[in-house]
Design a protein around this motif. Sequence first.
Motif, PDB file in Angstrom:
ATOM      1  N   ASP A  98       0.829  -1.211  -0.044  1.00 29.35           N
ATOM      2  CA  ASP A  98       0.063   0.167  -0.020  1.00 29.35           C
ATOM      3  C   ASP A  98       0.935   1.272   0.074  1.00 29.35           C
ATOM      4  O   ASP A  98       1.046   1.843   1.054  1.00 29.35           O
ATOM      5  CB  ASP A  98      -0.854  -0.214   1.386  1.00 29.35           C
ATOM      6  CG  ASP A  98      -1.883   1.042   1.212  1.00 29.35           C
ATOM      7  OD1 ASP A  98      -1.798   1.980   0.472  1.00 29.35           O
ATOM      8  OD2 ASP A  98      -2.915   1.026   2.163  1.00 29.35           O
ATOM      9  N   THR A  99       1.446   1.562  -1.303  1.00 28.83           N
ATOM     10  CA  THR A  99       2.299   2.648  -1.227  1.00 28.83           C
ATOM     11  C   THR A  99       1.758   4.002  -0.938  1.00 28.83           C
ATOM     12  O   THR A  99       2.610   4.777  -0.158  1.00 28.83           O
ATOM     13  CB  THR A  99       2.961   2.668  -2.718  1.00 28.83           C
ATOM     14  OG1 THR A  99       1.678   3.017  -3.433  1.00 28.83           O
ATOM     15  CG2 THR A  99       3.657   1.651  -3.012  1.00 28.83           C
ATOM     16  N   GLU A 100       0.484   4.392  -0.939  1.00 27.46           N
ATOM     17  CA  GLU A 100       0.011   5.539  -0.550  1.00 27.46           C
ATOM     18  C   GLU A 100       0.037   5.676   1.127  1.00 27.46           C
ATOM     19  O   GLU A 100       0.590   6.753   1.616  1.00 27.46           O
ATOM     20  CB  GLU A 100      -1.384   5.823  -1.019  1.00 27.46           C
ATOM     21  CG  GLU A 100      -1.172   6.124  -2.467  1.00 27.46           C
ATOM     22  CD  GLU A 100      -0.354   7.413  -2.978  1.00 27.46           C
ATOM     23  OE1 GLU A 100      -0.238   8.329  -2.346  1.00 27.46           O
ATOM     24  OE2 GLU A 100       0.701   6.969  -3.871  1.00 27.46           O
ATOM     25  N   SER A 101      -0.313   4.799   1.640  1.00 28.20           N
ATOM     26  CA  SER A 101      -0.174   4.746   2.954  1.00 28.20           C
ATOM     27  C   SER A 101       1.250   4.798   3.741  1.00 28.20           C
ATOM     28  O   SER A 101       1.682   5.532   4.520  1.00 28.20           O
ATOM     29  CB  SER A 101      -0.793   3.386   3.672  1.00 28.20           C
ATOM     30  OG  SER A 101      -2.131   3.316   3.436  1.00 28.20           O
ATOM     31  N   LEU A 102       2.164   4.009   3.101  1.00 27.10           N
ATOM     32  CA  LEU A 102       3.643   3.961   3.308  1.00 27.10           C
ATOM     33  C   LEU A 102       4.127   5.494   3.134  1.00 27.10           C
ATOM     34  O   LEU A 102       4.898   5.979   4.011  1.00 27.10           O
ATOM     35  CB  LEU A 102       4.550   3.093   2.480  1.00 27.10           C
ATOM     36  CG  LEU A 102       4.306   1.561   2.858  1.00 27.10           C
ATOM     37  CD1 LEU A 102       5.020   0.873   1.857  1.00 27.10           C
ATOM     38  CD2 LEU A 102       4.620   1.438   4.198  1.00 27.10           C
ATOM     39  N   ARG A 103       3.658   6.187   1.983  1.00 34.43           N
ATOM     40  CA  ARG A 103       4.050   7.588   1.719  1.00 34.43           C
ATOM     41  C   ARG A 103       3.568   8.407   3.079  1.00 34.43           C
ATOM     42  O   ARG A 103       4.139   9.502   3.373  1.00 34.43           O
ATOM     43  CB  ARG A 103       3.441   7.996   0.506  1.00 34.43           C
ATOM     44  CG  ARG A 103       4.139   9.247   0.135  1.00 34.43           C
ATOM     45  CD  ARG A 103       3.598   9.630  -1.336  1.00 34.43           C
ATOM     46  NE  ARG A 103       3.446   8.632  -2.291  1.00 34.43           N
ATOM     47  CZ  ARG A 103       4.527   8.218  -3.039  1.00 34.43           C
ATOM     48  NH1 ARG A 103       5.494   8.655  -2.993  1.00 34.43           N
ATOM     49  NH2 ARG A 103       4.342   7.240  -3.822  1.00 34.43           N
ATOM     50  N   ARG A 104       2.132   8.382   3.381  1.00 36.27           N
ATOM     51  CA  ARG A 104       1.577   9.224   4.382  1.00 36.27           C
ATOM     52  C   ARG A 104       2.355   8.729   5.690  1.00 36.27           C
ATOM     53  O   ARG A 104       2.534   9.560   6.650  1.00 36.27           O
ATOM     54  CB  ARG A 104       0.108   8.641   4.547  1.00 36.27           C
ATOM     55  CG  ARG A 104      -0.758   9.389   3.676  1.00 36.27           C
ATOM     56  CD  ARG A 104      -2.147   9.317   3.637  1.00 36.27           C
ATOM     57  NE  ARG A 104      -2.540   8.009   4.015  1.00 36.27           N
ATOM     58  CZ  ARG A 104      -3.027   7.067   2.892  1.00 36.27           C
ATOM     59  NH1 ARG A 104      -3.109   7.675   1.486  1.00 36.27           N
ATOM     60  NH2 ARG A 104      -3.751   5.951   3.036  1.00 36.27           N
ATOM     61  N   MET A 105       2.923   7.571   5.985  1.00 35.16           N
ATOM     62  CA  MET A 105       3.553   7.587   7.166  1.00 35.16           C
ATOM     63  C   MET A 105       4.809   7.827   7.197  1.00 35.16           C
ATOM     64  O   MET A 105       5.219   8.329   8.302  1.00 35.16           O
ATOM     65  CB  MET A 105       3.562   5.595   7.369  1.00 35.16           C
ATOM     66  CG  MET A 105       2.385   5.262   7.930  1.00 35.16           C
ATOM     67  SD  MET A 105       2.844   3.250   7.964  1.00 35.16           S
ATOM     68  CE  MET A 105       1.615   2.612   6.894  1.00 35.16           C
ATOM     69  N   ALA A 106       5.690   8.270   6.405  1.00 37.35           N
ATOM     70  CA  ALA A 106       6.888   8.855   6.216  1.00 37.35           C
ATOM     71  C   ALA A 106       6.679  10.249   6.686  1.00 37.35           C
ATOM     72  O   ALA A 106       5.672  11.043   6.402  1.00 37.35           O
ATOM     73  CB  ALA A 106       7.619   8.758   4.894  1.00 37.35           C
ATOM     74  N   SER A 107       7.691  10.671   7.489  1.00 35.61           N
ATOM     75  CA  SER A 107       7.879  12.058   7.895  1.00 35.61           C
ATOM     76  C   SER A 107       7.526  13.236   6.688  1.00 35.61           C
ATOM     77  O   SER A 107       6.795  14.324   6.921  1.00 35.61           O
ATOM     78  CB  SER A 107       8.902  12.303   8.560  1.00 35.61           C
ATOM     79  OG  SER A 107       8.910  11.840   9.867  1.00 35.61           O
ATOM     80  N   ARG A 108       8.195  12.503   5.608  1.00 35.98           N
ATOM     81  CA  ARG A 108       8.184  13.436   4.255  1.00 35.98           C
ATOM     82  C   ARG A 108       7.925  12.751   3.226  1.00 35.98           C
ATOM     83  O   ARG A 108       8.447  11.469   3.283  1.00 35.98           O
ATOM     84  CB  ARG A 108       9.412  14.443   4.204  1.00 35.98           C
ATOM     85  CG  ARG A 108      10.002  15.164   5.217  1.00 35.98           C
ATOM     86  CD  ARG A 108      11.051  15.697   5.029  1.00 35.98           C
ATOM     87  NE  ARG A 108      11.732  16.369   6.193  1.00 35.98           N
ATOM     88  CZ  ARG A 108      12.784  17.169   6.145  1.00 35.98           C
ATOM     89  NH1 ARG A 108      13.776  17.091   5.193  1.00 35.98           N
ATOM     90  NH2 ARG A 108      13.201  17.807   7.251  1.00 35.98           N
ATOM     91  N   PRO A 109       7.427  13.212   2.055  1.00 39.35           N
ATOM     92  CA  PRO A 109       6.943  12.314   0.954  1.00 39.35           C
ATOM     93  C   PRO A 109       8.545  11.677   0.444  1.00 39.35           C
ATOM     94  O   PRO A 109       8.524  10.626   0.178  1.00 39.35           O
ATOM     95  CB  PRO A 109       6.491  13.417  -0.142  1.00 39.35           C
ATOM     96  CG  PRO A 109       5.811  14.253   0.614  1.00 39.35           C
ATOM     97  CD  PRO A 109       6.926  14.556   1.967  1.00 39.35           C
ATOM     98  N   GLU A 110       9.696  12.463   0.610  1.00 43.50           N
ATOM     99  CA  GLU A 110      10.889  11.921  -0.090  1.00 43.50           C
ATOM    100  C   GLU A 110      11.516  11.045   0.908  1.00 43.50           C
ATOM    101  O   GLU A 110      12.595  10.408   0.678  1.00 43.50           O
ATOM    102  CB  GLU A 110      11.849  13.029  -0.311  1.00 43.50           C
ATOM    103  CG  GLU A 110      12.233  13.868   0.946  1.00 43.50           C
ATOM    104  CD  GLU A 110      11.375  15.172   1.217  1.00 43.50           C
ATOM    105  OE1 GLU A 110      11.899  16.155   1.928  1.00 43.50           O
ATOM    106  OE2 GLU A 110      10.280  14.920   0.692  1.00 43.50           O
ATOM    107  N   TYR A 111      10.631  10.768   2.139  1.00 50.73           N
ATOM    108  CA  TYR A 111      11.235   9.957   2.820  1.00 50.73           C
ATOM    109  C   TYR A 111      10.604   8.418   2.949  1.00 50.73           C
ATOM    110  O   TYR A 111      10.858   7.425   3.617  1.00 50.73           O
ATOM    111  CB  TYR A 111      11.032  10.192   4.594  1.00 50.73           C
ATOM    112  CG  TYR A 111      12.088  11.137   4.989  1.00 50.73           C
ATOM    113  CD1 TYR A 111      12.973  11.762   4.332  1.00 50.73           C
ATOM    114  CD2 TYR A 111      12.037  11.810   6.508  1.00 50.73           C
ATOM    115  CE1 TYR A 111      13.800  12.705   4.691  1.00 50.73           C
ATOM    116  CE2 TYR A 111      12.687  12.873   6.964  1.00 50.73           C
ATOM    117  CZ  TYR A 111      13.558  13.154   6.108  1.00 50.73           C
ATOM    118  OH  TYR A 111      14.569  14.324   6.650  1.00 50.73           O
ATOM    119  N   PHE A 112      10.049   8.436   1.855  1.00 53.85           N
ATOM    120  CA  PHE A 112       9.343   6.960   1.371  1.00 53.85           C
ATOM    121  C   PHE A 112      10.172   6.537   0.271  1.00 53.85           C
ATOM    122  O   PHE A 112      10.364   7.034  -0.642  1.00 53.85           O
ATOM    123  CB  PHE A 112       7.787   7.028   0.947  1.00 53.85           C
ATOM    124  CG  PHE A 112       7.275   5.967   0.083  1.00 53.85           C
ATOM    125  CD1 PHE A 112       6.992   4.792   0.829  1.00 53.85           C
ATOM    126  CD2 PHE A 112       6.873   6.146  -1.056  1.00 53.85           C
ATOM    127  CE1 PHE A 112       6.803   3.572   0.108  1.00 53.85           C
ATOM    128  CE2 PHE A 112       6.536   5.137  -1.880  1.00 53.85           C
ATOM    129  CZ  PHE A 112       6.341   3.820  -1.368  1.00 53.85           C
TER     130      PHE A 112
END
Length: 143
Positions: A98-112
């Motif tokens: 679930d890439t969108e959830s992993l992106r939301r979990m990261a502190s910044r978008p570039e931290y995914f």
Amino acid sequence: SFNSDAVLRSPLTANRDALDQALAAIRTDQFTRIDLGIAAGAAELRSSRHLLSNTPVIITLTDGRANPVPVSEAEAQARAAKNDGVELFTIGLGSDLDTESLRRMASRPEYFYLTPDANALAGIYKAIAVAIPCPANAFWGRR
């Protein structure tokens, strides 16, 4: 490590050999309780072993979707950790993510980070090491 539960394989340490042994002991199993993994990491960062001068960081590496609980629980744990000042990086390994959830979990978008296989992991971890503010002499081997 996390699957149906979360296990702290090593406390915070500067002992590279102990950390390598702990990482080598990780085995895959059913379920992907990302929420429990983040909670365990955040708890360790709140412990007396965390040096206040060090940036608290959690790097979550997963090869699956959050289950058997909804991904919203993992997102809630990520929000709580970030609200406590933790810098959260997420790495998705494989294709069933679930890439969108992993992106939301990261502190910044570039931290995914996303990679289809383990070949890119060394480069991802190097990029994360650059993103974390650490003095040059704090790295193992002074590299």
